[in-house]
Design an enzyme around this catalytic site. Structure first.
Site, PDB file in Angstrom:
ATOM      1  N   PRO A 100       7.585  22.665  65.156  1.00  0.00           N
ATOM      2  CA  PRO A 100       6.531  23.186  66.032  1.00  0.00           C
ATOM      3  C   PRO A 100       5.239  23.428  65.257  1.00  0.00           C
ATOM      4  O   PRO A 100       5.272  23.888  64.116  1.00  0.00           O
ATOM      5  CB  PRO A 100       7.125  24.501  66.545  1.00  0.00           C
ATOM      6  N   GLU A 101       4.121  23.095  65.880  1.00  0.00           N
ATOM      7  CA  GLU A 101       2.830  23.348  65.241  1.00  0.00           C
ATOM      8  C   GLU A 101       2.281  24.684  65.725  1.00  0.00           C
ATOM      9  O   GLU A 101       2.877  25.372  66.557  1.00  0.00           O
ATOM     10  CB  GLU A 101       1.888  22.179  65.497  1.00  0.00           C
ATOM     11  N   LYS A 119       2.350  28.679  61.389  1.00  0.00           N
ATOM     12  CA  LYS A 119       3.685  28.430  61.916  1.00  0.00           C
ATOM     13  C   LYS A 119       4.611  29.632  61.771  1.00  0.00           C
ATOM     14  O   LYS A 119       5.809  29.507  61.999  1.00  0.00           O
ATOM     15  CB  LYS A 119       4.278  27.205  61.211  1.00  0.00           C
ATOM     16  N   ASN A 168       1.958  17.371  61.787  1.00  0.00           N
ATOM     17  CA  ASN A 168       1.749  15.931  61.738  1.00  0.00           C
ATOM     18  C   ASN A 168       0.901  15.397  62.896  1.00  0.00           C
ATOM     19  O   ASN A 168       0.082  14.499  62.722  1.00  0.00           O
ATOM     20  CB  ASN A 168       3.111  15.225  61.726  1.00  0.00           C
ATOM     21  N   ARG A 205       6.012  12.510  54.874  1.00  0.00           N
ATOM     22  CA  ARG A 205       5.740  12.600  56.309  1.00  0.00           C
ATOM     23  C   ARG A 205       4.996  11.360  56.788  1.00  0.00           C
ATOM     24  O   ARG A 205       4.223  10.761  56.037  1.00  0.00           O
ATOM     25  CB  ARG A 205       4.892  13.853  56.617  1.00  0.00           C
TER      26      ARG A 205
END
Length: 269
Positions: A2-3, A52, A171, A259
């Site tokens: 989760p961002e 976060k 991301n 990533r």
């Protein structure tokens, strides 16, 4: 993972459901049981988020710190007194349950769920970068971001994922912010101008606020007041091999620091 906008939405939900109320905490899984007794039965003061990470403050001066990591998630239940939910068998691995007489929030699979004091909270705040969802009206948080980026020779793509540089960017937002800025993701932080970095900060402030409001990451301006399908919400994220919506160049993908990185070589240079 989760961002930041998701964590802020959860903090808002905790405040709406529990602020000013006495709540109880247990750990069906058992891994949080020893720590939960330090705050269970206390009055929740306030929940807040930085990037976060979420911090739930109680009236005895202690905090529950939660970082969902990759696998963490919440499940909410209402009207639990009538349903008798607390008396039912717990299904799956539930790290912690937060509840009063009406509402239950179940936490599964977090990377971090711990009880800490105010000094420990302050130490975590100090090592985190500024959060676009907690902007300082004086502009000091923006300048802190600008200064941290310009001191580094790392790529701007790597820096945007560094939570000590800017908090809450993951991301999706990394790819989309750089696309919207028209920046090559491999350009070093020190090569960017103050103006470019202030524009990145301002765009992050805007996009994450949209995410909080909409409950989803929407980065195309024309769709921000709609509820678009997942495939339509963004410019380049997870669109590798497809044509750029603007210039027609094939969207690229690479691995950076483990990533996936998405960008359009035609629009970002």
């Amino acid at each position: 993972m989760p961002e930041g906008h998701t964590v802020h939405r959860t903090a808002d939900a905790f405040n709406a459901a529990f602020a000013g109320k006495r709540i109880w905490i247990d750990s069906p899984q058992g891994r949080f049981l020893g720590a939960s007794v330090r705050v269970s039965g206390q009055i929740m003061q306030h929940a807040s988020a930085i990037g976060k990470q979420m911090f739930i403050e109680f009236d005895n001066g202690l905090f529950v710190r939660i970082h969902l990591g990759i696998y963490g998630k919440w499940q909410w239940h209402e009207n639990i007194r009538e349903s008798g939910l607390l008396d039912q068998r717990v299904i799956g691995e539930v790290r912690a349950r937060f509840y009063d007489q009406e509402t239950l929030a179940e936490l599964r699979g977090p990377t971090v769920c711990e009880v800490i004091n105010s000094a420990e909270v302050a130490a975590i705040h100090d090592r985190l970068g500024p959060d676009p969802l907690n902007p300082d009206p004086t502009g000091s948080e923006c300048e802190r971001f600008v200064n941290r980026v310009r001191r580094s020779t790392q790529s701007i793509a790597a820096l945007l994922m560094d939570q000590s540089v800017i908090s809450g960017i993951g991301n999706v937002y990394r790819a989309e912010i750089l696309y919207r800025a028209g920046l090559d993701p491999y350009k070093s932080g020190s090569a960017l101008t103050v103006t470019q970095l202030r524009e990145i900060w301002d765009d992050a402030v805007r996009l994450l606020a949209v995410g909080v409001r909409a409950g989803m990451m929407i980065t195309r301006d024309e769709l921000m007041h709609k509820r678009p399908n997942k495939a339509d919400r963004n410019h380049v994220y997870k669109r590798e091999g497809q044509e750029c919506r603007v210039c027609g160049t094939t969207v690229s993908i690479a691995i950076l620091a483990g990533r996936k990185l998405y960008w359009c070589a035609g629009c970002q240079h």
